[in-house]
Structure formats: structure tokens, C-alpha cells
Design a protein around this motif. Structure first.
Motif, PDB file in Angstrom:
ATOM      1  N   PRO A  23       0.746  -1.172  -0.087  1.00 38.68           N
ATOM      2  CA  PRO A  23      -0.009  -0.047  -0.083  1.00 38.68           C
ATOM      3  C   PRO A  23       0.723   1.179  -0.063  1.00 38.68           C
ATOM      4  N   LEU A  24       0.144   2.208  -0.467  1.00 42.09           N
ATOM      5  CA  LEU A  24       0.731   3.764  -0.430  1.00 42.09           C
ATOM      6  C   LEU A  24       0.579   4.553   0.857  1.00 42.09           C
ATOM      7  N   VAL A  25      -0.232   3.811   1.615  1.00 46.86           N
ATOM      8  CA  VAL A  25      -0.583   4.802   2.833  1.00 46.86           C
ATOM      9  C   VAL A  25      -0.579   3.746   4.139  1.00 46.86           C
ATOM     10  N   GLY A  26      -0.382   4.146   5.263  1.00 51.54           N
ATOM     11  CA  GLY A  26      -0.537   3.761   6.641  1.00 51.54           C
ATOM     12  C   GLY A  26       0.811   2.734   6.931  1.00 51.54           C
ATOM     13  N   ALA A  27       0.622   1.814   7.949  1.00 47.03           N
ATOM     14  CA  ALA A  27       1.518   1.160   8.576  1.00 47.03           C
ATOM     15  C   ALA A  27       1.758   0.054   7.822  1.00 47.03           C
ATOM     16  N   VAL A  28       2.871  -0.761   7.987  1.00 45.48           N
ATOM     17  CA  VAL A  28       2.867  -2.218   7.713  1.00 45.48           C
ATOM     18  C   VAL A  28       2.723  -2.872   9.121  1.00 45.48           C
ATOM     19  N   VAL A  29       1.589  -3.892   9.029  1.00 41.01           N
ATOM     20  CA  VAL A  29       1.412  -4.410  10.265  1.00 41.01           C
ATOM     21  C   VAL A  29       1.715  -5.978  10.227  1.00 41.01           C
ATOM     22  N   THR A  30       2.289  -6.470  11.288  1.00 43.53           N
ATOM     23  CA  THR A  30       2.668  -7.775  11.533  1.00 43.53           C
ATOM     24  C   THR A  30       2.004  -8.549  12.654  1.00 43.53           C
ATOM     25  N   LEU A  81      11.772   6.202   6.338  1.00 38.69           N
ATOM     26  CA  LEU A  81      13.059   6.508   7.050  1.00 38.69           C
ATOM     27  C   LEU A  81      13.941   4.937   6.766  1.00 38.69           C
ATOM     28  N   LEU A  82      13.515   3.898   6.792  1.00 37.73           N
ATOM     29  CA  LEU A  82      14.132   2.917   6.711  1.00 37.73           C
ATOM     30  C   LEU A  82      14.164   1.918   5.635  1.00 37.73           C
ATOM     31  N   ASN A  83      12.999   1.909   4.556  1.00 40.20           N
ATOM     32  CA  ASN A  83      12.395   1.224   3.374  1.00 40.20           C
ATOM     33  C   ASN A  83      11.536   0.303   3.980  1.00 40.20           C
ATOM     34  N   ILE A  84      10.853  -0.321   3.088  1.00 44.85           N
ATOM     35  CA  ILE A  84       9.642  -1.059   3.288  1.00 44.85           C
ATOM     36  C   ILE A  84      10.222  -2.562   3.926  1.00 44.85           C
ATOM     37  N   PHE A  85      11.272  -2.976   3.276  1.00 47.27           N
ATOM     38  CA  PHE A  85      11.729  -4.267   3.592  1.00 47.27           C
ATOM     39  C   PHE A  85      12.044  -4.100   5.360  1.00 47.27           C
ATOM     40  N   HIS A  86      13.098  -3.199   5.340  1.00 52.46           N
ATOM     41  CA  HIS A  86      13.804  -3.095   6.945  1.00 52.46           C
ATOM     42  C   HIS A  86      12.612  -2.847   7.848  1.00 52.46           C
ATOM     43  N   LEU A  90      11.502  -4.735  11.363  1.00 49.88           N
ATOM     44  CA  LEU A  90      11.153  -4.181  12.537  1.00 49.88           C
ATOM     45  C   LEU A  90       9.622  -4.342  13.146  1.00 49.88           C
ATOM     46  N   ALA A  91       8.823  -4.246  12.510  1.00 49.35           N
ATOM     47  CA  ALA A  91       7.241  -4.594  12.863  1.00 49.35           C
ATOM     48  C   ALA A  91       7.392  -6.101  13.218  1.00 49.35           C
ATOM     49  N   MET A  92       7.835  -6.990  12.635  1.00 50.89           N
ATOM     50  CA  MET A  92       8.089  -8.404  13.032  1.00 50.89           C
ATOM     51  C   MET A  92       8.783  -8.556  14.439  1.00 50.89           C
ATOM     52  N   GLN A  93       9.695  -8.082  14.615  1.00 49.66           N
ATOM     53  CA  GLN A  93      10.500  -7.948  15.804  1.00 49.66           C
ATOM     54  C   GLN A  93       9.689  -7.446  17.163  1.00 49.66           C
ATOM     55  N   ARG A  94       8.818  -6.365  16.711  1.00 46.72           N
ATOM     56  CA  ARG A  94       7.912  -5.883  17.737  1.00 46.72           C
ATOM     57  C   ARG A  94       6.799  -6.712  18.003  1.00 46.72           C
ATOM     58  N   ILE A 108       8.675 -17.688  10.168  1.00 41.95           N
ATOM     59  CA  ILE A 108       8.368 -16.336   9.744  1.00 41.95           C
ATOM     60  C   ILE A 108       7.740 -16.633   8.390  1.00 41.95           C
ATOM     61  N   ASP A 109       6.839 -16.006   7.767  1.00 38.58           N
ATOM     62  CA  ASP A 109       6.545 -16.270   6.444  1.00 38.58           C
ATOM     63  C   ASP A 109       7.671 -15.310   5.421  1.00 38.58           C
ATOM     64  N   GLY A 110       7.966 -15.992   4.508  1.00 42.09           N
ATOM     65  CA  GLY A 110       8.827 -15.355   3.648  1.00 42.09           C
ATOM     66  C   GLY A 110      10.107 -16.073   3.355  1.00 42.09           C
ATOM     67  N   ASN A 111      11.457 -15.199   2.991  1.00 38.79           N
ATOM     68  CA  ASN A 111      12.523 -16.022   2.942  1.00 38.79           C
ATOM     69  C   ASN A 111      13.638 -15.289   3.690  1.00 38.79           C
ATOM     70  N   ARG A 112      13.235 -14.336   4.800  1.00 37.21           N
ATOM     71  CA  ARG A 112      14.084 -13.637   5.481  1.00 37.21           C
ATOM     72  C   ARG A 112      13.525 -13.462   6.957  1.00 37.21           C
ATOM     73  N   CYS A 113      14.345 -13.692   7.947  1.00 40.76           N
ATOM     74  CA  CYS A 113      13.855 -13.645   9.188  1.00 40.76           C
ATOM     75  C   CYS A 113      14.352 -12.057  10.175  1.00 40.76           C
ATOM     76  N   PRO A 114      13.843 -11.500  10.731  1.00 40.35           N
ATOM     77  CA  PRO A 114      14.462 -10.558  11.368  1.00 40.35           C
ATOM     78  C   PRO A 114      15.384 -11.005  12.851  1.00 40.35           C
ATOM     79  N   LEU A 115      15.940 -10.110  13.245  1.00 40.61           N
ATOM     80  CA  LEU A 115      16.838 -10.554  14.236  1.00 40.61           C
ATOM     81  C   LEU A 115      16.050 -10.457  15.538  1.00 40.61           C
ATOM     82  N   LEU A 116      16.082 -11.936  16.180  1.00 41.68           N
ATOM     83  CA  LEU A 116      15.436 -12.219  17.338  1.00 41.68           C
ATOM     84  C   LEU A 116      16.007 -12.926  18.357  1.00 41.68           C
TER      85      LEU A 116
END
Length: 198
Positions: A23-30, A81-86, A90-94, A108-116
Motif C-alpha cells: 500500500p501507499l498509505v498507513g503502517a505495515v502491520v505484523t 526512513l528505513l525502506n519497506i523491507f527493513h 522491525l514490525a516483526m521484531q515488535r 516467519i512467512d517469507g525468505n528472511r528472518c528479523p533479528l530475534l
């Protein structure tokens, strides 16, 4: 579930998924969800393959029956500030940090894991292969859709309840005509164009 998934040896597995990268608007929600093996939920699937009514019903069941669940988010300003990927990582960590019961393994869904702080595994197409990730995708999707319905009340001309902030022809037309709201992601090209930044 399609394609058999071999679970890791763990007693409290959290599934994590995101909604709102495009989306062009709002938060990315995890969301992060630890299901209760003693209270099974039937019909879990990738949230995109379920009707809105079915998602709402499953959302209620998941949030009632899960051992723990949590939402994480990164706001539009953080995405810029961070770009959508990072920002998504961050949202996944939270989301994981917000769980009342700490998991001993995270899928984690996808091909990359956040630092946990606990072991984790990225699962491609996990939202259709892993019940915990399916549950997380439903909780995240329903939560973000509800936010878009609220934003629609604040900015009715943009049609957020209909397109959920994605760059549909209608949304792009309104963006060009009315400009960006404070909730639009300024780093995304259509919003930049609307603001005359490109």
C-alpha cells in the motif's frame, strides 16, 4: 495446508506474518501467534484466500483460543526512513517482543528472518503451509483492514475502506487530484509524484 511442513522440535512455536508492504498509505502491520494445541482451529489458510467474513470469524477464534498473540507495526514515517523491507523486519521484531508468552521458536512467512533472541526459520509460502503463520496472517490482515476503515472515515474521498491503501486506479486518481494525506508513504513513487518530489 499445502506442501507438508516439518515442524522444528519446540514446545512454543510462534508464527509471524505481515500485511501492508504494497500500500501507499498507513503502517505495515505484523502479527505473531502461538496456537494452543489443546484448542485447535479449523479452516486456517492464507488470509488472502479467505473471504472478509471468514477472516473476521477466524480472527475472533484465533484471538480467543491462542496461547498468545501480538501485533507489531512500523508507521509510514518509519517506512520512509528505513525502506519497506527493513520496516517490515522491525514490525516483526515488535510483534514477537509483544507476546505475553515468549516462544522458543519462531516461524516467519517469507525468505528472511528479523533479528530475534530465539531461533527462527523463514518459510516460503508459510501462510498456506504452517497453521501458526496462517493465523498470524489473518490477525494482521483483519487488524490492518480495520485501520483502513477508520482512515476512510477521516479521509472519505480516497476510498481507503475499498482498496486498503493499495495503488488502484481509483486511489492514484484521488492522490493526483487531492494530494497526499499525512498517512501516505512519501518514499513510494506515486506519492512522490503527487507531491511533486520527482
Amino acid at each position: 495446508m499445502t506442501e507438508l511442513f516439518i515442524y522444528p522440535l519446540a514446545s512454543r512455536i510462534a508464527g509471524v506474518d505481515e500485511v501492508g508492504r504494497g500500500p501507499l498509505v498507513g503502517a505495515v502491520v505484523t502479527a505473531a501467534v502461538i496456537l494452543d494445541p489443546l484448542r485447535p482451529i479449523t479452516g486456517l489458510a492464507d488470509s488472502k484466500k479467505l473471504s472478509a467474513r471468514r477472516r473476521e470469524s477466524l480472527y475472533d477464534e484465533i484471538t480467543d483460543k491462542a496461547l498468545a498473540w501480538s501485533l507489531g507495526r512500523a508507521e509510514a514515517a518509519e517506512i520512509d526512513l528505513l525502506n519497506i523491507f527493513h520496516a517490515t523486519l522491525l514490525a516483526m521484531q515488535r510483534a514477537v517482543q509483544g507476546l505475553q508468552i515468549p516462544p522458543d521458536f519462531v516461524l516467519i512467512d517469507g525468505n528472511r528472518c528479523p533479528l530475534l533472541s530465539m531461533p527462527s526459520l523463514a518459510v516460503v509460502k508459510g501462510d498456506s503451509r504452517v497453521a501458526e503463520i496462517s493465523a498470524a496472517s489473518i490477525v494482521a490482515k483483519v487488524s490492518r483492514d480495520r485501520e483502513m476503515a477508520v482512515l476512510d472515515l477521516e479521509f472519505p474521498a480516497y476510498g481507503f475502506a475499498r482498496h486498503k491503501g493499495y495503488p488502484t486506479a481509483f486511489h492514484l486518481e484521488k492522490l493526483a487530484l487531492l494530494g497526499a494525506t499525512v498517512h501516505h508513504r512519501r518514499s513510494f513513487a506515486p506519492v512522490k509524484r503527487a507531491l511533486g518530489l520527482v
